[in-house]
Design an enzyme around this catalytic site. Structure first.
Site, PDB file in Angstrom:
ATOM      1  CB  CYS A  11     -15.236  96.714  75.150  1.00 16.84           C
ATOM      2  SG  CYS A  11     -16.012  97.281  73.620  1.00 16.84           S
ATOM      3  CG  ASN A  14     -16.846 102.012  70.918  1.00 20.36           C
ATOM      4  OD1 ASN A  14     -16.823 103.091  70.348  1.00 20.36           O
ATOM      5  ND2 ASN A  14     -17.739 101.743  71.852  1.00 20.36           N
ATOM      6  CB  CYS A  16     -19.371  93.453  71.026  1.00 20.96           C
ATOM      7  SG  CYS A  16     -19.076  92.803  69.360  1.00 20.96           S
ATOM      8  NE  ARG A  17     -16.223  92.842  75.277  1.00 16.58           N
ATOM      9  CZ  ARG A  17     -14.970  92.584  75.547  1.00 16.58           C
ATOM     10  NH1 ARG A  17     -14.672  91.946  76.662  1.00 16.58           N
ATOM     11  NH2 ARG A  17     -14.010  92.946  74.719  1.00 16.58           N
ATOM     12  CB  SER A  18     -17.909  99.709  75.328  1.00 17.07           C
ATOM     13  OG  SER A  18     -17.494  99.865  74.009  1.00 17.07           O
ATOM     14  CG  ASP A 126     -14.521  89.650  72.953  1.00 21.53           C
ATOM     15  OD1 ASP A 126     -15.572  89.903  72.317  1.00 21.53           O
ATOM     16  OD2 ASP A 126     -13.388  89.866  72.507  1.00 21.53           O
TER      17      ASP A 126
HETATM   18  P1  4NP Z   1     -15.868  94.356  71.809  1.00 24.54           P
HETATM   19  O1  4NP Z   1     -15.737  93.032  70.901  1.00 24.54           O
HETATM   20  O2  4NP Z   1     -14.491  94.632  72.369  1.00 24.54           O
HETATM   21  O3  4NP Z   1     -16.844  93.952  72.837  1.00 24.54           O
HETATM   22  O4  4NP Z   1     -16.369  95.458  70.886  1.00 24.54           O
HETATM   23  C1  4NP Z   1     -14.753  92.866  69.929  1.00 24.54           C
HETATM   24  C2  4NP Z   1     -14.883  93.479  68.719  1.00 24.54           C
HETATM   25  C3  4NP Z   1     -13.924  93.286  67.733  1.00 24.54           C
HETATM   26  C4  4NP Z   1     -12.849  92.473  67.996  1.00 24.54           C
HETATM   27  C5  4NP Z   1     -12.703  91.855  69.231  1.00 24.54           C
HETATM   28  C6  4NP Z   1     -13.666  92.053  70.202  1.00 24.54           C
HETATM   29  N1  4NP Z   1     -11.881  92.251  66.983  1.00 24.54           N
HETATM   30  O5  4NP Z   1     -10.969  91.443  67.223  1.00 24.54           O
HETATM   31  O6  4NP Z   1     -11.966  92.869  65.910  1.00 24.54           O
END
Ligand code: 4NP
Length: 157
Positions: A11, A14, A16-18, A126
């Site tokens: 994602c 790294n 939240c989703r992955s 997201d």
């Molecule tokens: P992820 O979520 O891609 O599912 O881990 C996010 C985590 C951090 C950010 C965006 C999405 N960020 O903008 O810092």
């Protein structure tokens, strides 16, 4: 790449989703007895070295999985040799992976929900900037995707 399937979930951050996809997939492969390597990474580097977002840890914990020891890392060029499957959580990250994919890379590069009949081309939304409830939806989506992917790999091995 070794003989056994190796799956990398990717994602943006790294955190939240992955990591949740990795956790759901680990649960599923243990359940069906599939021998695979599993990891997750982000296309971005903002959270490298950090544990998963607290809300991601909380939802995993609610479903019986402890992801507190996971640490964020950024995807690397070596990953395209190391993994048989690189699985993006959304289209933006799929595009980033396609752009960095080395010529002749062995890894199969797909969206997670491409493995789910009727949901091909869909993103796992997201949840980072949303409400905590969004993480429940993330868990549901990654679980559905993980089950479909595990089934696909089991059929081929
Ligand atoms: P992820 O979520 O891609 O599912 O881990 C996010 C985590 C951090 C950010 C965006 C999405 N960020 O903008 O810092």
């Amino acid at each position: 790449m070794s003989g056994k399937p190796a799956i990398l979930f990717v994602c943006l951050g790294n955190i939240c989703r992955s990591p949740l996809a990795e956790a759901a997939f680990r649960v599923e492969v243990a359940r069906i007895g599939l021998d695979v390597d599993v990891d997750s990474a982000g296309t971005g580097d903002w959270h490298v070295g950090e544990p998963p977002d607290r809300r991601a840890q909380a939802v995993a914990s609610r479903y019986g999985v402890d992801i507190s020891s996971y640490r964020a890392r950024q995807v690397s060029l070596q990953d395209f040799q190391r993994f048989s499957h690189i699985v993006a959580l959304d289209l933006k990250n799929l595009a980033a992976l396609e752009a960095m994919q080395p010529e002749g890379a062995a890894a199969e590069l797909r969206l997670l929900l491409d493995y789910v009949e009727g949901r091909e081309g869909e993103a796992v939304a997201d949840p980072y900037f949303g409400e905590a409830a969004g993480f429940e939806a993330t868990w549901t989506d990654v679980t559905i995707g993980a089950r479909a992917l595990a089934r696909r790999i089991a059929e081929k091995t």
